[in-house]
Scaffold this motif. Sequence first.
Motif, PDB file in Angstrom:
ATOM      1  N   UNK A  42       0.795  -1.251  -0.001  1.00  0.00           N
ATOM      2  CA  UNK A  42       0.161  -0.061  -0.042  1.00  0.00           C
ATOM      3  C   UNK A  42       0.786   1.411   0.040  1.00  0.00           C
ATOM      4  N   UNK A  43       2.037   1.223  -0.094  1.00  0.00           N
ATOM      5  CA  UNK A  43       2.973   2.345  -0.096  1.00  0.00           C
ATOM      6  C   UNK A  43       3.830   2.240  -1.385  1.00  0.00           C
ATOM      7  N   UNK A  89       9.003  -1.804  10.998  1.00  0.00           N
ATOM      8  CA  UNK A  89       8.490  -0.727   9.928  1.00  0.00           C
ATOM      9  C   UNK A  89       9.707  -1.143   8.645  1.00  0.00           C
ATOM     10  N   UNK A  90      10.695  -1.967   8.786  1.00  0.00           N
ATOM     11  CA  UNK A  90      11.399  -2.013   7.667  1.00  0.00           C
ATOM     12  C   UNK A  90      10.798  -3.295   6.781  1.00  0.00           C
ATOM     13  N   UNK A  91       9.787  -3.943   7.110  1.00  0.00           N
ATOM     14  CA  UNK A  91       9.085  -4.875   6.473  1.00  0.00           C
ATOM     15  C   UNK A  91       8.812  -4.322   5.070  1.00  0.00           C
ATOM     16  N   UNK A  92       9.311  -4.959   3.970  1.00  0.00           N
ATOM     17  CA  UNK A  92       8.904  -4.594   2.585  1.00  0.00           C
ATOM     18  C   UNK A  92       9.523  -5.547   1.817  1.00  0.00           C
TER      19      UNK A  92
END
Length: 124
Positions: A42-43, A89-92
């Motif tokens: 979603x980003x 928050x590093x999940x990607x």
Amino acid sequence: QVQLVESGGGLVQAGGSLRLSCAASGRTMSTYSMGWFRQAPGKEREFVAAISRGGASTQYTDSVKDRFTISRDNAKNTVYLQMNSLKPEDTAVYYCAARSTLGVALTANGYGYWGQGTQVTVSS
């Protein structure tokens, strides 16, 4: 033309470490500046780090400074991203990119070649 293949992603707990690798083939990697980008669900895709052709110059986004290190081994045609003190928050999905124009770039449109990405998931 260069082909890029990332590896090294996976699931890790918060505070842990991972090292991503990006292997280049087709043309010698030393003629390209290299970058790492990431995209969370979603980003938009965002810049993470970049390194110049010879490795003397590096750039990082503020959120990963002092935690991530980009490096390259031109003899092995490989660029690395060492990620320490990982946070949820590093999940990607992390992507490797190559740029044939001189100088590093901090935006995705500065790169002409991309890998398929590798998933990094950090659990809390």
